[in-house]
Design a protein around this motif. Structure first.
Motif, PDB file in Angstrom:
ATOM      1  N   TYR A 240       0.836  -1.202   0.000  1.00  0.00           N
ATOM      2  CA  TYR A 240       0.000   0.000   0.000  1.00  0.00           C
ATOM      3  C   TYR A 240       0.871   1.252   0.000  1.00  0.00           C
ATOM      4  N   HIS A 241       1.871   1.290   0.870  1.00  0.00           N
ATOM      5  CA  HIS A 241       2.703   2.482   0.989  1.00  0.00           C
ATOM      6  C   HIS A 241       3.629   2.673  -0.203  1.00  0.00           C
ATOM      7  N   PHE A 242       4.126   1.576  -0.757  1.00  0.00           N
ATOM      8  CA  PHE A 242       4.987   1.716  -1.926  1.00  0.00           C
ATOM      9  C   PHE A 242       4.178   2.114  -3.158  1.00  0.00           C
ATOM     10  N   ASN A 243       2.877   1.829  -3.159  1.00  0.00           N
ATOM     11  CA  ASN A 243       2.012   2.344  -4.230  1.00  0.00           C
ATOM     12  C   ASN A 243       1.808   3.846  -4.076  1.00  0.00           C
ATOM     13  N   LEU A 244       1.699   4.305  -2.835  1.00  0.00           N
ATOM     14  CA  LEU A 244       1.536   5.735  -2.583  1.00  0.00           C
ATOM     15  C   LEU A 244       2.819   6.502  -2.856  1.00  0.00           C
ATOM     16  N   LEU A 245       3.918   5.922  -2.439  1.00  0.00           N
ATOM     17  CA  LEU A 245       5.201   6.621  -2.489  1.00  0.00           C
ATOM     18  C   LEU A 245       6.305   5.619  -2.851  1.00  0.00           C
ATOM     19  N   PRO A 246       6.487   5.361  -4.157  1.00  0.00           N
ATOM     20  CA  PRO A 246       7.430   4.328  -4.587  1.00  0.00           C
ATOM     21  C   PRO A 246       8.874   4.567  -4.135  1.00  0.00           C
ATOM     22  N   GLN A 247       9.223   5.846  -3.889  1.00  0.00           N
ATOM     23  CA  GLN A 247      10.602   6.150  -3.531  1.00  0.00           C
ATOM     24  C   GLN A 247      10.897   5.978  -2.038  1.00  0.00           C
ATOM     25  N   LEU A 248       9.970   5.394  -1.296  1.00  0.00           N
ATOM     26  CA  LEU A 248      10.203   5.139   0.123  1.00  0.00           C
ATOM     27  C   LEU A 248      11.429   4.238   0.283  1.00  0.00           C
ATOM     28  N   THR A 249      12.387   4.674   1.099  1.00  0.00           N
ATOM     29  CA  THR A 249      13.626   3.911   1.248  1.00  0.00           C
ATOM     30  C   THR A 249      13.442   2.768   2.245  1.00  0.00           C
TER      31      THR A 249
END
Length: 198
Positions: A8-17
């Motif tokens: 879910y979060h990587f769909n929102l913000l793919p650049q999350l480290t």
């Protein structure tokens, strides 16, 4: 258990480290609720925002002993008594598990820490808040602009899982009618159209 919320979060913000994700994961705790158990109780401060890993939840108000369903939130969605969560004031609604439900919970203090240390979470927080607002706004607009029959037909048109998962009296209060009125609406919609044969 973190796969759904991570996706879910990587769909929102793919650049999350990986570091940011690990910091978030370290703040999450898993909580399971039985059918009918209250997650948030009216009059208490909501200290968490929740991600529904599996299950189904319902927001409702107690109006002089009559339950008024406000919203239903299921798999892969965020849920919280958000006004209480943000203001640190007692909640005016109840949040109930309608079936066995597994939640990933994040505390208010941990969220503030993530906001402070990792700016990416300010973006995620804004997106989640916007989604919660849109959900509430759509239901509010439907109550004001559509007839009960139109609201029920909208659930059918959207293929809402609520039609199969939610008891009729809860669904009735959600669209703003009595269970008896909802029964009449359902019969009217399901009544076969008689075609004259010449």
């Amino acid at each position: 258990m973190f796969e759904k919320i991570k996706a879910y979060h990587f769909n929102l913000l793919p650049q999350l480290t990986n570091q940011e994700w690990q910091a978030y994961e370290d703040c999450l705790t898993v909580k399971k609720y039985a059918k009918g158990e209250l997650i948030v109780k009216e009059g208490e401060i909501c200290n968490y925002v929740y991600f529904v890993n599996s299950g189904l939840t319902r927001f409702y108000l107690d109006a002089d002993g009559r339950e008024v369903s406000l919203e239903f939130i299921g798999d892969n969605e965020y849920v919280s008594a958000y006004e209480s969560f943000l203001t640190r004031m007692p909640a005016c609604e109840n949040l109930e598990a309608l079936k066995e439900t597994e939640l990933m919970q994040l505390s208010f203090d941990d969220l503030q820490m993530l906001y402070h240390l990792y700016p990416a979470f300010q973006i995620i927080g804004r997106i989640v808040a916007e989604q919660l607002f849109i959900c509430i706004s759509r239901h509010s607009n439907a109550l004001m602009l559509l007839t009960p029959e139109q609201r029920y037909q909208q659930l059918i048109a959207n293929g809402s899982p609520l039609l199969q998962q939610v008891p009729q009296y809860m669904l009735a209060s959600y669209i703003g009618v009595t269970p008896e009125h909802l029964s009449r609406i359902r019969k009217k919609i399901m009544k076969p159209v008689l075609v004259a044969v010449y």
